[in-house]
Design a protein around this motif. Structure first.
Motif, mmCIF file in Angstrom:
data_model
loop_
_atom_site.group_PDB
_atom_site.id
_atom_site.type_symbol
_atom_site.label_atom_id
_atom_site.label_comp_id
_atom_site.label_asym_id
_atom_site.label_seq_id
_atom_site.Cartn_x
_atom_site.Cartn_y
_atom_site.Cartn_z
ATOM 1 N N HIS A 160 0.795 -1.109 0.035
ATOM 2 C CA HIS A 160 -0.048 0.106 -0.056
ATOM 3 C C HIS A 160 0.853 1.144 0.253
ATOM 4 C CE1 HIS A 160 -3.610 -2.191 0.594
ATOM 5 N NE2 HIS A 160 -3.055 -3.027 1.625
ATOM 6 N N VAL A 161 0.877 2.018 -1.117
ATOM 7 C CA VAL A 161 1.877 3.039 -1.433
ATOM 8 C C VAL A 161 1.679 4.476 -0.330
ATOM 9 C CG1 VAL A 161 2.537 4.783 -2.827
ATOM 10 C CG2 VAL A 161 1.875 2.524 -3.481
ATOM 11 N N ILE A 162 0.485 4.550 0.147
ATOM 12 C CA ILE A 162 0.355 5.814 0.895
ATOM 13 C C ILE A 162 0.255 5.300 2.494
ATOM 14 C CG2 ILE A 162 -0.719 7.814 1.605
ATOM 15 C CD1 ILE A 162 -1.897 7.805 -1.030
ATOM 16 N N PRO A 163 1.154 5.559 3.157
ATOM 17 C CA PRO A 163 1.194 4.966 4.664
ATOM 18 C C PRO A 163 0.038 5.430 5.294
ATOM 19 C CG PRO A 163 3.445 5.981 4.058
ATOM 20 C CD PRO A 163 2.318 6.281 3.119
ATOM 21 N N GLU A 164 -0.503 4.560 6.282
ATOM 22 C CA GLU A 164 -1.449 4.708 7.143
ATOM 23 C C GLU A 164 -1.436 5.879 8.154
ATOM 24 O OE1 GLU A 164 -3.371 1.253 8.524
ATOM 25 O OE2 GLU A 164 -3.583 0.246 6.352
ATOM 26 N N LYS A 165 -0.029 6.047 8.485
ATOM 27 C CA LYS A 165 0.383 6.965 9.487
ATOM 28 C C LYS A 165 0.067 8.497 9.128
ATOM 29 C CE LYS A 165 3.762 4.254 11.782
ATOM 30 N NZ LYS A 165 5.578 4.106 11.605
ATOM 31 N N LEU A 166 0.167 8.747 8.016
ATOM 32 C CA LEU A 166 0.071 9.985 7.416
ATOM 33 C C LEU A 166 -1.496 10.439 7.590
ATOM 34 C CD1 LEU A 166 2.067 9.893 3.934
ATOM 35 C CD2 LEU A 166 2.687 11.160 6.118
ATOM 36 N N THR A 167 -1.379 11.852 8.031
ATOM 37 C CA THR A 167 -2.645 12.670 8.282
ATOM 38 C C THR A 167 -3.151 12.887 6.778
ATOM 39 O OG1 THR A 167 -1.445 14.638 8.439
ATOM 40 C CG2 THR A 167 -2.074 13.445 10.489
ATOM 41 N N GLU A 168 -4.586 13.082 6.596
ATOM 42 C CA GLU A 168 -5.291 13.320 5.116
ATOM 43 C C GLU A 168 -4.293 14.589 4.443
ATOM 44 O OE1 GLU A 168 -7.401 11.662 3.318
ATOM 45 O OE2 GLU A 168 -7.343 10.157 5.028
#
Length: 222
Positions: free
Chosen positions: A204-212
């Motif tokens: 999954h390219v966009i890390p879940e840790k990042l805020t929107e």
């Protein structure tokens, strides 16, 4: 010819000119660009080597000349400047480097690498191009307009995104085709490790840790 072939297929070729590390071939040809007076020899296998560019004015003039030629060959917006796997041993031993650090109020060799990258970024920006570097360029302070490629996991990419810098996610555990993809006994020699096609596709390219509001800085994956 390569650039034209790629352009016809909507692909932009991004050249990578490594600095300050992975410079052994250049030092073998131009030993005066190294910190130590000795014979440098080109590598015969992959690895991380202690011999790196010394931040002399002559080194920057040499690299600027290389960049000039690269800019004339590649019409794309980006030039990759490497920045990864740069051992600091020769800088620690160099009286020149230690004095340069004092003169510029740099607290350690990581900041000296940042000084090196920022100096080259300024030159490259002056040519109308942007730099990309591996996640080590975060150490010692990120250059103002740099894009970051996060290869040592996702942390570098997350850190750069949080600083509102654009990122390409390239974590070694998922994205390195230099690893084996099947039984090592029946495949050509690889760098080691095992990364199946299934694992690559599971990334999954966009890390879940990042805020929107920070997810938009992840351009994609390589």
């Amino acid at each position: 010819e390569v650039v034209s072939y790629a352009e016809d297929r909507n692909i932009t070729v991004i050249p990578e000119i490594e600095m300050p590390g992975h410079a052994l071939a250049a030092l073998a040809a131009y030993p005066e660009l190294g910190c130590e007076v000795k014979k440098y020899e080109t590598a015969t296998k992959w690895g991380v080597f202690e011999d790196v560019f010394c931040p002399y004015d002559t080194t920057f003039r040499f690299l600027e000349g290389v960049i000039d030629e690269v800019v004339s060959l590649f019409p794309g917006k980006y030039i990759h400047i490497g920045g990864d796997e740069c051992p600091k041993d020769s800088w620690k031993r160099s009286a020149f480097c230690q004095q340069l650090m004092k003169d510029n109020n740099l607290k350690d060799e990581h900041e000296l690498q940042s000084y090196f990258i920022k100096k080259m970024e300024k030159y490259i920006n002056g040519k109308g191009k942007q730099i990309i570097g591996w996640d080590e360029i975060l150490e010692g302070g990120l250059a103002p307009n740099a894009r970051v490629m996060s290869w040592r996991g996702e942390d570098g990419g997350i850190a750069a995104s949080n600083l509102s810098h654009e990122v390409v996610m390239t974590p070694g555990g998922y994205c390195y085709f230099a690893h084996y993809q099947g039984n090592p006994d029946s495949e050509p020699i690889a760098f080691g490790g095992y990364t199946s096609t299934e694992k690559v596709y599971s990334y999954h390219v966009i890390p879940e840790k990042l805020t929107e509001d920070k997810k938009k800085f992840v351009l994609g994956s390589q």
